[in-house]
Motif scaffolding. Structure first.
Motif, PDB file in Angstrom:
ATOM      1  N   ALA A 168       0.845  -1.204   0.000  1.00 40.48           N
ATOM      2  CA  ALA A 168       0.000   0.000   0.000  1.00 40.48           C
ATOM      3  C   ALA A 168       0.881   1.255   0.000  1.00 40.48           C
ATOM      4  O   ALA A 168       1.927   1.253   0.625  1.00 40.48           O
ATOM      5  N   GLY A 178       0.338   1.137  -3.158  1.00 39.39           N
ATOM      6  CA  GLY A 178       0.396   0.495  -4.471  1.00 39.39           C
ATOM      7  C   GLY A 178      -0.452  -0.768  -4.504  1.00 39.39           C
ATOM      8  O   GLY A 178      -0.988  -1.201  -3.490  1.00 39.39           O
ATOM      9  N   ILE A 223       8.352   1.828  -3.491  1.00 45.62           N
ATOM     10  CA  ILE A 223       6.933   1.753  -3.824  1.00 45.62           C
ATOM     11  C   ILE A 223       6.513   3.041  -4.512  1.00 45.62           C
ATOM     12  O   ILE A 223       6.626   4.134  -3.954  1.00 45.62           O
ATOM     13  N   PRO A 269       3.351   3.837  -6.816  1.00 45.26           N
ATOM     14  CA  PRO A 269       2.147   3.440  -7.548  1.00 45.26           C
ATOM     15  C   PRO A 269       2.008   4.254  -8.824  1.00 45.26           C
ATOM     16  O   PRO A 269       2.545   5.361  -8.905  1.00 45.26           O
ATOM     17  N   TYR A 276      -1.654  12.939  -6.753  1.00 46.18           N
ATOM     18  CA  TYR A 276      -0.993  12.270  -5.667  1.00 46.18           C
ATOM     19  C   TYR A 276       0.295  11.662  -6.178  1.00 46.18           C
ATOM     20  O   TYR A 276       0.299  10.839  -7.094  1.00 46.18           O
ATOM     21  N   PHE A 319       3.358   9.575  -4.968  1.00 44.97           N
ATOM     22  CA  PHE A 319       3.863   8.813  -3.826  1.00 44.97           C
ATOM     23  C   PHE A 319       5.139   8.098  -4.212  1.00 44.97           C
ATOM     24  O   PHE A 319       5.215   7.401  -5.212  1.00 44.97           O
ATOM     25  N   ILE A 342       6.166   8.512   7.869  1.00 51.69           N
ATOM     26  CA  ILE A 342       6.280   7.068   8.048  1.00 51.69           C
ATOM     27  C   ILE A 342       4.925   6.497   7.695  1.00 51.69           C
ATOM     28  O   ILE A 342       3.915   6.830   8.319  1.00 51.69           O
ATOM     29  N   HIS A 343       4.916   5.672   6.634  1.00 50.24           N
ATOM     30  CA  HIS A 343       3.643   5.228   6.086  1.00 50.24           C
ATOM     31  C   HIS A 343       3.446   3.739   6.347  1.00 50.24           C
ATOM     32  O   HIS A 343       4.370   2.948   6.210  1.00 50.24           O
ATOM     33  N   PHE A 344       2.228   3.376   6.743  1.00 44.99           N
ATOM     34  CA  PHE A 344       1.915   1.956   6.807  1.00 44.99           C
ATOM     35  C   PHE A 344       0.429   1.767   6.577  1.00 44.99           C
ATOM     36  O   PHE A 344      -0.398   2.224   7.365  1.00 44.99           O
ATOM     37  N   PHE A 345       0.099   1.094   5.495  1.00 42.64           N
ATOM     38  CA  PHE A 345      -1.275   0.738   5.149  1.00 42.64           C
ATOM     39  C   PHE A 345      -2.198   1.954   5.238  1.00 42.64           C
ATOM     40  O   PHE A 345      -3.174   1.947   5.963  1.00 42.64           O
ATOM     41  N   ASN A 346      -1.810   2.971   4.462  1.00 43.95           N
ATOM     42  CA  ASN A 346      -2.635   4.164   4.300  1.00 43.95           C
ATOM     43  C   ASN A 346      -2.786   5.001   5.559  1.00 43.95           C
ATOM     44  O   ASN A 346      -3.701   5.803   5.682  1.00 43.95           O
ATOM     45  N   GLN A 347      -1.882   4.789   6.507  1.00 42.73           N
ATOM     46  CA  GLN A 347      -1.877   5.658   7.680  1.00 42.73           C
ATOM     47  C   GLN A 347      -0.486   6.211   7.885  1.00 42.73           C
ATOM     48  O   GLN A 347       0.503   5.613   7.472  1.00 42.73           O
ATOM     49  N   SER A 348      -0.440   7.320   8.587  1.00 42.42           N
ATOM     50  CA  SER A 348       0.815   7.991   8.803  1.00 42.42           C
ATOM     51  C   SER A 348       1.198   7.886  10.285  1.00 42.42           C
ATOM     52  O   SER A 348       0.337   7.970  11.156  1.00 42.42           O
ATOM     53  N   THR A 380       6.962   1.798   5.381  1.00 43.16           N
ATOM     54  CA  THR A 380       7.443   2.507   4.204  1.00 43.16           C
ATOM     55  C   THR A 380       7.829   3.928   4.611  1.00 43.16           C
ATOM     56  O   THR A 380       7.027   4.629   5.221  1.00 43.16           O
TER      57      THR A 380
END
Ligand SMILES: Nc1nc2c(ncn2[C@@H]2O[C@H](COP(=O)(O)OP(=O)(O)OP(=O)(O)O)[C@@H](O)[C@H]2O)c(=O)[nH]1
Lengths: 301, 416
Positions: A51, A53, B229, B231, B237, B239, B271-277, B288
């Motif tokens: 995610a 992606g 990553i 997208p 956006y 990323f 710091i990103h993880f599964f659409n949260q910061s 990520t």
């Protein structure tokens, strides 16, 4: 104020690490999707790994033709919801071509026949890594397997010559024609999976929760009464029972348990109290002491 | 719940598998169907007791020969914690599998057959534990029933063990020596009536007292990049994140980082993880990272704090455990994998080989055999982080991969 710390379950962290290694080390990976809770958990981990992606590999479902209809409905809804890529290959096609012969009689199952269909799909798409949801606590041959498990040109597992696998250093180098089976949730127990499903609020097929079903009893286990798929003797009478499934494979090899658990918490409760292991309800393992090892040597998951 | 990863060690037939089976049995971890299966095969072998080693010897060849060939990972729990046991083979020939099992563990149970005493394999396995940095050790002096639970014999073996620890210079943080009988369940989960003279903890009690904390947590922060990553670009956006895992320490938003090996600098913007910061991560986290500027980062890059940049080098010294039946050849090309980075490598010289007593003996050989351990010098095609294994458990280790067979052939621990 900097105070929002990402606290991660170590099993999740390891699973994501492994899935990302697969995507990075292989040209053409695939996720083996059975529709059961373990492969649903894998899909969830893969979504988290990449995610925002997309998951950079397709799902492969080997359809035995003996699936529960709920499994197929769930699969298609999942693929739709998360915009996943799905490949389906059918055991029936191998039977029609005469590559494999359908078993007959009381314990007939297509479980073993899946191997041929899987190996054909690997060859057709030139998959070099197949991610599977097997766990080491499930079965004693699986307890022996590496996280990256190399299979030769014929898909065979050579259990006496496994590569050393040290720390978290995963070596995915292979020769052309070989492939690697990867097990990101190797170190999870059945209860870990259920707890994770609860924690993450992961949707499951309705089969996992107690429901009314036409069933019959054989060898002390409860089977789905569906005469088009599951062979039934005339004296094996049909009874409506309130049941759920603890693991989902083919209808012909997965037994149900009587249950009143209608949500995850209740399922967890029942599992914690039961004295039987998960694969105790899988007739495919009961054929002999080494059933799983033999199937693995031939290229099974 | 806390998890303790623990491995077994000891010579062939010292009773490792039986001991693990016994632990499963005593902690009610064997479900009825598994117990039934164990009884069934025990009876077919003519035993009138359950052969608990069958709970872990999962391969046909193992059951036929009654030995363990490869590691089995076994899971059980007590009220206090969960255990992942790597039940390892004792046979010399399968030492590489024992190393596999030990590498992921935080502690070891070293078995010794009370009727035979300390053997060469005991010393070898102890040496491997030391090399891999395992500091929590439990010695289980097993088969006490065979020597009529005799205290004097036990004390003699204790002296042998202490002598071994001394010769190998091992200072373990926790160590226990416990007399047990795996077969009869003496001093495993309950104090032994047969050995009233023993007042120390049972095996399980000793296991419960070991530390479960991640030994790398106190190491410095090293964020290993697995992939980038990015997208498909959407208009709104943009990323670009670096997917990886933090090994050691912690990191937070705003930290100034240096990117290895390129030495560029950047600051963590998110710091990103599964659409949260998030603001902060700890050792062991997969997530990520987003940075304030575009820098050249790819798989194999390591992100570290700017005030703590380790040395990079194309020349390293290491302790090398050779794991392949093809010998190591000095000056032959191998791949070296450190974290997610792979470079080409040649062993330039073997300076010392661990021989009798597992002490280093000066050498100028240009080969190493299966299971030999040596001090070597390695030259690399590209620089890697040159950090001593005792300083950093994650960056301080690597594997060598044969460029032709693709097998993992060596395990290295950096000495700097
Ligand atoms: N008398 C006695 N025999 C034992 C005891 N523990 C194990 N044994 C026996 O010792 C033999 C070897 O036991 P295993 O548990 O298979 O040994 P192992 O250490 O796992 O062997 P490898 O894994 O092949 O190195 C078996 O015959 C066991 O029944 C014990 O406490 N007392």
């Amino acid at each position: 104020m900097l105070n929002k710390t990402l606290v991660q379950n170590p099993l999740e962290s390891e699973g994501i690490y492994i899935i990302r290694e697969v995507a990075a080390q292989f040209n053409n990976p695939v996720l083996l999707f059975s529709g059961g809770k373990d492969s649903i958990t894998l899909v969830h981990l893969a979504r988290k790994a990449f995610a925002p992606g997309r998951i950079p590999f397709p799902l492969l479902h080997i359809d035995t033709g003996h699936n529960f209809k709920e499994t197929i409905t769930f699969r298609d809804a999942l693929v739709e919801k998360y915009n996943l890529e799905l490949i389906v290959r059918h055991v029936q096609d191998n039977i029609d071509r005469g590559d494999v012969i359908e078993e007959k009689g009381k314990y007939a199952s297509r479980n073993g026949l899946q191997t041929q269909t899987l190996l054909d799909a690997i060859e057709e798409f030139k998959f070099d890594a197949c991610i599977g949801g097997a766990r080491r606590d499930e079965e004693k041959a699986r307890a022996k397997e590496r996280i990256f498990s190399v299979r030769d040109d014929f898909g065979q597992w050579n259990e006496k010559k496994q590569r050393p696998e040290l720390f978290d250093l995963l070596n995915g180098r292979i020769h052309l024609g070989e492939n690697v089976r990867v097990f990101p949730i190797s170190n999870w127990t059945e209860l870990d999976v259920w707890n994770y499903i609860e924690q993450e609020n992961i949707e499951l097929p309705s089969l996992y929760f107690a429901h009314w079903r036409d069933t019959f009893e054989r060898d002390g286990l409860i089977w789905t009464a569906d005469d088009s798929i599951v062979y039934r003797e005339t004296d094996e009478t049909i009874t409506k029972r309130h049941v759920r499934f603890r693991t989902i494979g083919d209808m012909s090899c997965t037994a149900a348990v009587e249950s009143s658990a209608s949500n995850i918490q209740e399922v967890i409760q029942e599992i914690a109290e039961s004295g039987i292991s998960e694969r105790g309800a899988r007739i495919d393992d009961k054929r002999s002491e080494a059933a799983m090892e033999l199937r693995k040597q031939q290229g099974y998951f | 719940m806390e998890v303790l990863k623990i491995a077994t060690a000891g010579s062939v037939d010292d009773g490792k598998s039986t001991l693990i089976g016994r632990l499963l049995y005593e902690t009610n971890s064997l479900t009825q169907d598994k117990l039934d299966a164990i009884w069934k095969s025990s009876k077919s072998k003519g035993y009138d007791y359950p052969d608990l080693s069958l709970a872990t010897d999962g391969l046909v060849a193992e059951r036929e020969q009654g030995i363990t060939i490869d590691v089995a990972h076994i899971y059980f729990s007590t009220e206090n914690r969960r255990y992942i046991v790597a039940d390892s083979p004792g046979h010399v020939e399968y030492t590489r599998n024992m190393i596999t099992g030990t590498s992921t563990s935080q502690a070891s149970i070293v078995l010794i057959d009370a009727s035979k005493g300390v053997k060469e394999q005991t010393a070898r396995h102890l040496f491997i534990n030391k090399t891999l940095g395992i500091q929590q050790l439990i010695f289980a002096v097993n088969k006490m029933d065979l020597i009529s639970y005799n205290e004097d014999v036990f004390l003699k073996i204790c002296a042998e063990i202490k002598n071994l620890l001394l010769t190998q210079g091992i200072k373990s943080t926790h160590s226990f020596i416990i007399p047990v009988s795996a077969l009869y369940g003496e001093a495993i989960a309950h104090p032994s009536e047969q050995m009233a003279w023993y007042s120390g903890p049972t095996l399980l009690k000793a296991m419960e007292s070991l530390s479960t904390s991640d030994p790398a947590a106190n190491n410095k922060a090293r964020f290993t990049v697995q992939s980038v990553i990015r997208p498909e670009a959407s208009k709104t956006y943009d990323f670009r994140g670096y997917a990886g895992r933090l090994n050691g320490g912690n990191l937070q938003k705003g930290d100034h980082l240096t990117i290895l090996p390129g030495l560029q600098s950047a600051t963590i913007s998110d710091i990103h993880f599964f659409n949260q910061s998030y603001d902060k991560i700890q050792s062991g986290t997969s997530c990520t990272l987003l940075l304030d500027k575009d820098v050249d980062i790819s798989r194999g890059s390591v992100l570290v704090r700017t005030d703590d940049v380790p040395e990079l080098s194309r020349q390293i010294n290491a302790t090398l455990c050779w794991l392949d039946s093809n010998q190591l050849q000095v000056n032959r090309k191998y791949y070296l994998q450190q974290g997610t980075k792979t470079v080409q490598a040649k062993v330039k010289s073997v300076d010392a080989v661990y021989g009798i007593d597992f002490r280093p003996e000066a050498s100028n050989t240009d080969q190493l055999e299966l299971n030999e351990v040596a001090e070597v010098q390695i030259a690399l095609s590209d620089p890697i982080i040159n950090e001593d294994f005792t300083q950093h458990r994650s960056t301080g280790r690597f594997v060598l991969i044969d460029a032709i067979t693709n097998n993992t052939v060596g395990l290295g621990l950096i000495r700097n």
